[in-house]
Design an enzyme around this catalytic site. Structure first.
Site, PDB file in Angstrom:
ATOM      1  N   GLU A 172       0.842  -1.340  -0.078  1.00  0.00           N
ATOM      2  CA  GLU A 172       0.036   0.018  -0.248  1.00  0.00           C
ATOM      3  C   GLU A 172       0.897   1.141   0.072  1.00  0.00           C
ATOM      4  O   GLU A 172       1.998   1.250   0.601  1.00  0.00           O
ATOM      5  CB  GLU A 172      -0.974  -0.003   1.158  1.00  0.00           C
ATOM      6  CG  GLU A 172      -1.840   1.082   1.486  1.00  0.00           C
ATOM      7  CD  GLU A 172      -2.715   1.064   2.885  1.00  0.00           C
ATOM      8  OE1 GLU A 172      -3.046   1.974   2.839  1.00  0.00           O
ATOM      9  OE2 GLU A 172      -3.014  -0.085   3.135  1.00  0.00           O
ATOM     10  N   GLU A 176      -2.746  10.706   3.123  1.00  0.00           N
ATOM     11  CA  GLU A 176      -3.840  10.867   3.862  1.00  0.00           C
ATOM     12  C   GLU A 176      -4.096  12.017   4.487  1.00  0.00           C
ATOM     13  O   GLU A 176      -2.936  12.561   5.119  1.00  0.00           O
ATOM     14  CB  GLU A 176      -3.672   9.656   4.892  1.00  0.00           C
ATOM     15  CG  GLU A 176      -3.891   8.448   4.592  1.00  0.00           C
ATOM     16  CD  GLU A 176      -3.375   7.423   5.531  1.00  0.00           C
ATOM     17  OE1 GLU A 176      -4.089   6.298   5.669  1.00  0.00           O
ATOM     18  OE2 GLU A 176      -2.321   7.622   6.212  1.00  0.00           O
TER      19      GLU A 176
END
Length: 282
Positions: A172, A176
Site C-alpha cells: 500500500e 492521507e
C-alpha cells in the site's frame, strides 16, 4: 540623574542575565543545518512551532517537478458523467469496525453537477455512520499517481488517495489527510503488511479550502511524494513491489480506534471532493 542612572544599570544587568539564559537554552547552530531556525518546517509556515517539525527538510533539488499539464488523467469527473463508470467500482460493505467507525455505502459516492466526485460521511440512522470509497477494478504498477482533491475537515475523519493490494500480500502507498489539522498531509506505505513509514508534511495552507494536486511516483527503488507537482518527500527502504488498485475513501475513526492520530470523531458529517485522477506508467 544619578538615581535614574543607577536604576538603568540595574535593569540593563537583569536584561543581560535573561538573554544569557535564553541563549543557553537554545540548540547549537553552526550555520550548516538548513532547519536551525525556530518555526522552520517542511512546507514552510510562519505559524508552525518547533514541536511540529517531524524531520529536516529534504534536498530533492535534483528531482524534476510534475506539472499538471503533463499528467495523464485516467478519469476526469467533469467529463465522466454520473456513476457507475467503466473501470471503477464503489464499495458497499463493512470494514474493520475496530478502526473504521462507518461502513461503505453506494449512496455516499456520486458526481455532482459541478463535475466533482463527492465522497460523503452520512448518518442514515442515529449512531450509524456511512462513508464512501471509490476504486479502480484494475491494478497498476510503477509510475506516477496523482489526484486533485479537497479533503474534509473534522476531528477523527480521514480523507485519502492511495494504492492497495492484498494479493499475494498487503502492499500500500498512502496520501492521507487527518481531519483535525488539514494544513498537513501524511504520507505512508506498507510492504508485506509492514508500515511505520509515516511522514507528516506541512503544506503552508488549509487543504480543505481549495483544490490542490497531490501525487507519488512509485519506482522499483523509491517512492517520491509531490504537492502541486513539487517533490517533497522520498522513501528508499522496503519499497512495495506488487501491482495495486487506485483508491480514494472518506471515513471516520471508530471509538476503539487511535484517538491521537486525527482527533476524536465528534459526529461531524461532510464531504471530500475529487476533480480527477492521473496515472503515468514508469
Amino acid at each position: 540623574m544619578k538615581k535614574h542612572g543607577k536604576i538603568f544599570r540595574i535593569v540593563a544587568a537583569i536584561a543581560l542575565l535573561i538573554s544569557a539564559a535564553v541563549l543557553v537554552a537554545l540548540p547549537a547552530c553552526d550555520g550548516t543545518d538548513f532547519n536551525c531556525t525556530f518555526g522552520q518546517t517542511q512546507g514552510g509556515n510562519d505559524n508552525d512551532t518547533p514541536g511540529d517539525v517531524t524531520e529536516p527538510e529534504e534536498d530533492l533539488s535534483d528531482v524534476p517537478e510534475k506539472p499538471e499539464s503533463e499528467i495523464n488523467k485516467i478519469i476526469d469527473f467533469s467529463t465522466s458523467g454520473s456513476l457507475p463508470v467503466s473501470g471503477w467500482a464503489t464499495a458497499n460493505w463493512q470494514n474493520d469496525p475496530e478502526l473504521f467507525g462507518c461502513r461503505w455505502s453506494y449512496d455516499n459516492v456520486w458526481v455532482d453537477n459541478d463535475g466533482k466526485l463527492r465522497l460523503e460521511i452520512r448518518e442514515p440512522a442515529e449512531g450509524d455512520y456511512t462513508g464512501g470509497e471509490f476504486r479502480t477494478t484494475a491494478e497498476y504498477g510503477y509510475g506516477y499517481y496523482s489526484v486533485s482533491m479537497k479533503p474534509m475537515k473534522a476531528d477523527g475523519v480521514i480523507s485519502s488517495f492511495f494504492t492497495y493490494t492484498n494479493d499475494p500480500r498487503w502492499d500500500e502507498i498512502d496520501i492521507e489527510f487527518l481531519g483535525d489539522d488539514t494544513t498537513k498531509v501524511q504520507f505512508n506505505y506498507y510492504t508485506d503488511g509492514k508500515g511505520g513509514h509515516e511522514f507528516v508534511y506541512h503544506l503552508g495552507y488549509d487543504a480543505s479550502e481549495e483544490f490542490h494536486t497531490y501525487g507519488f511516483e512509485w519506482l522499483k527503488d523509491c517512492i517520491i511524494w509531490y504537492v502541486d507537482g513539487k517533490p517533497v518527500h522520498k522513501a528508499t527502504v522496503e519499497i512495495p513491489a506488487y501491482e495495486q488498485q487506485i483508491m480514494m475513501n472518506l471515513w471516520n475513526i471508530a471509538e476503539t480506534g487511535p484517538d491521537d492520530w486525527a482527533g476524536v470523531y465528534k459526529g461531524d458529517l461532510g464531504t471530500a471532493y475529487y476533480e480527477w485522477v492521473g496515472f503515468d506508467a514508469a
